[in-house]
Write an enzyme that holds these catalytic residues in place. Structure first.
Site, PDB file in Angstrom:
ATOM      1  N   HIS A  27      75.141  -1.086   2.373  1.00 39.03           N
ATOM      2  CA  HIS A  27      75.112  -2.507   2.671  1.00 39.03           C
ATOM      3  C   HIS A  27      75.250  -3.322   1.390  1.00 39.03           C
ATOM      4  CE1 HIS A  27      73.680  -2.431   6.944  1.00 39.03           C
ATOM      5  NE2 HIS A  27      73.296  -1.215   6.585  1.00 39.03           N
ATOM      6  N   GLU A  82      71.205  -1.457  -0.561  1.00 37.75           N
ATOM      7  CA  GLU A  82      71.727  -2.814  -0.682  1.00 37.75           C
ATOM      8  C   GLU A  82      72.316  -2.932  -2.083  1.00 37.75           C
ATOM      9  OE1 GLU A  82      71.973  -5.038   1.621  1.00 37.75           O
ATOM     10  OE2 GLU A  82      70.457  -4.608   3.158  1.00 37.75           O
TER      11      GLU A  82
END
Length: 276
Positions: A153, A232
């Site tokens: 992500h 992330e």
């Protein structure tokens, strides 16, 4: 020119390259940014093999999600509570979509891991579809009997915040993922080290603690029965992070960081270790 002059010139060229900090990869290409001492690099000059190991890469979101709100907003099991099937994802201020970034890095990382002999499964094989839902993403890893899963992500945080973080599972509300907590934590630690070394990206200064967040609200982690983490890679709303995220060369280094972390985990864990 004499043979000795040719050899001397070649030696000087190699010294110059080494001084510039370039690391050479098996295909003869060069990659900027040598990794610091003590960080093993599975995708570069390593002879380790991942034959017989199965990895699932989970590129977040999907390109068709935004056009199908009814499909992605429907509620599914998230490990003791209900949650939306999926979301649209973030984007940079000039419109580079997270789903495209996630998919690009996953494809690049899959290439590196397959070159090391791993079997790699992606939770989606296109960037113009819808979903899959978070419960299905977890099910793909479980049914594959994966040795490890990384969900890729990029965050959409406050513009002043920057850096990457790895999300490891906390105990889910229904307590069904307890068996993978320790192994997922080990994967998170190794991925944090490898991703930072490969990319030069700082650890998040706005989420988590020293680049690690522990969460129980993500269905993909709650429903997993194999070691799994979320990565992330940066904050798409931060100008510095966004510039890196949009750079294909940086995305290649991000992919190598993902592969390096997975290889470090797999070569330190026997097959099936950490599965529930």
């Amino acid at each position: 020119m004499s043979p000795f002059a040719v050899l001397a010139g070649a030696a000087l060229a190699l010294i110059a390259v080494a001084s510039a900090g370039l690391a050479f990869w098996p295909d003869g290409a060069s990659s900027p940014g040598a990794r610091p001492p003590g960080v093993e690099v599975a995708s570069a000059q390593d002879s380790r093999t991942l034959l017989g190991r199965t990895v699932v890469l989970d590129p977040g979101h999907n390109g068709g999600n935004g056009a199908h709100p009814a499909a992605i907003n429907r509620r599914v099991d998230a490990g003791g509570f209900q949650k939306e099937c999926d979301t649209v994802g973030a984007s940079t201020d000039d419109g580079y979509a997270e789903h495209a970034f996630d998919f690009d890095v996953a494809i690049r990382a899959a290439d590196v891991l397959r070159a090391l002999g791993a079997t790699v499964i992606l939770t989606r094989n296109e960037d113009d579809g819808v979903g899959p839902c978070v419960d299905e993403r977890a099910r793909i890893g479980n049914e594959a009997g994966a040795d490890a899963v990384v969900s890729i992500h990029a965050d959409g945080g406050p513009a002043e915040g920057s850096g990457f973080h790895v999300i490891a599972p906390a105990a889910s509300p229904d307590g069904s993922n307890n068996a993978i907590l320790d192994s997922s934590g080990q994967l998170a630690d190794l991925l944090r080290a490898s991703f930072g070394a490969a990319t030069g990206q700082a650890r998040s200064d706005y989420l988590g603690s020293d680049g690690i967040a522990i969460r129980s609200d993500l269905g993909g982690l709650n429903l997993s029965r194999v070691p799994k983490v979320f990565l992330e890679c940066g904050n798409m709303r931060n100008p510095g992070d966004a510039a890196r995220i949009k750079d294909p060369a940086w995305r290649q280094r991000a992919a190598e960081g993902v592969a390096d972390g997975l290889a470090a985990y797999l070569t330190s864990s026997p097959p099936g270790d950490g599965r529930s």
